[in-house]
Write an enzyme that holds these catalytic residues in place. Structure first.
Site: not given
Ligand code: THU
Length: 164
Positions: A66, A68, A79, A116, A119
């Protein structure tokens, strides 16, 4: 008197639950790759570090974490990072499985990391375009949850068949 005929349907989702020791070799490897790439997560706002690994039909594994952003919606989940990269690099190779793991305070989370809604929809597109089941492997500290297809995680989904 007017008669109503309201029906209900039950939508069933089958999820396999097992632990790391019960994994086959290929799943173990995929999860380890997801764990490794979580180290490259950029998550200064949530401190929730996620890694995903995609297994392609040619045996290659493509990973992502991830990323941000100070403008929150511009961030991207692990994902989608991994799957977008896999499909960019190997546009004709179906994805067979995706494994995801999250860390908080350097520990794998107690709860599974499940994709989420955005995704799920993104992964559904991949499953539909290749017409090939895409296994979703969601990891926690003690358990692994596995859905056989993305569709299992998105009942009554909207995909390209709706536009035919
Ligand atoms: N996040 C993911 O990368 N994948 C998931 O399945 C759930 C959430 C990330 C998004 C954000 O950067 C952080 O986790 C908190 O939500």
């Amino acid at each position: 008197m007017k008669k109503y005929d309201i029906k209900t349907i039950n939508l069933n989702t089958k999820i396999l639950i097992y632990n790391f020791d019960e994994c086959n070799k290929s799943t173990k490897k995929l999860i380890e790759k997801a764990q490794d790439i979580a180290l490259n997560s950029y998550a200064p706002y949530s401190n929730f570090h996620v890694g995903s690994a995609v297994l392609l039909a040619n045996g290659k594994i493509v990973t992502g974490s991830n990323q941000e952003n100070a403008a929150f919606p511009a961030g991207i989940c692990a994902e989608r990072t991994a799957m977008a990269y896999a499909n960019s690099k190997y546009p004709d190779i179906p994805a067979k499985a995706i494994a995801t793991v999250a860390y908080q305070n350097n520990e794998i989370t107690e709860e599974i990391c499940s994709p989420c809604g955005v995704c799920r929809q993104f992964l559904l597109e991949v499953e539909s375009k290749f017409n090939h089941p895409l296994k979703v492997i969601m990891c926690s500290k003690n358990n692994i949850y596995e859905a056989a297809t993305v569709k299992d995680l998105l009942p009554l989904c909207f995909d390209k068949s709706n536009l035919d």
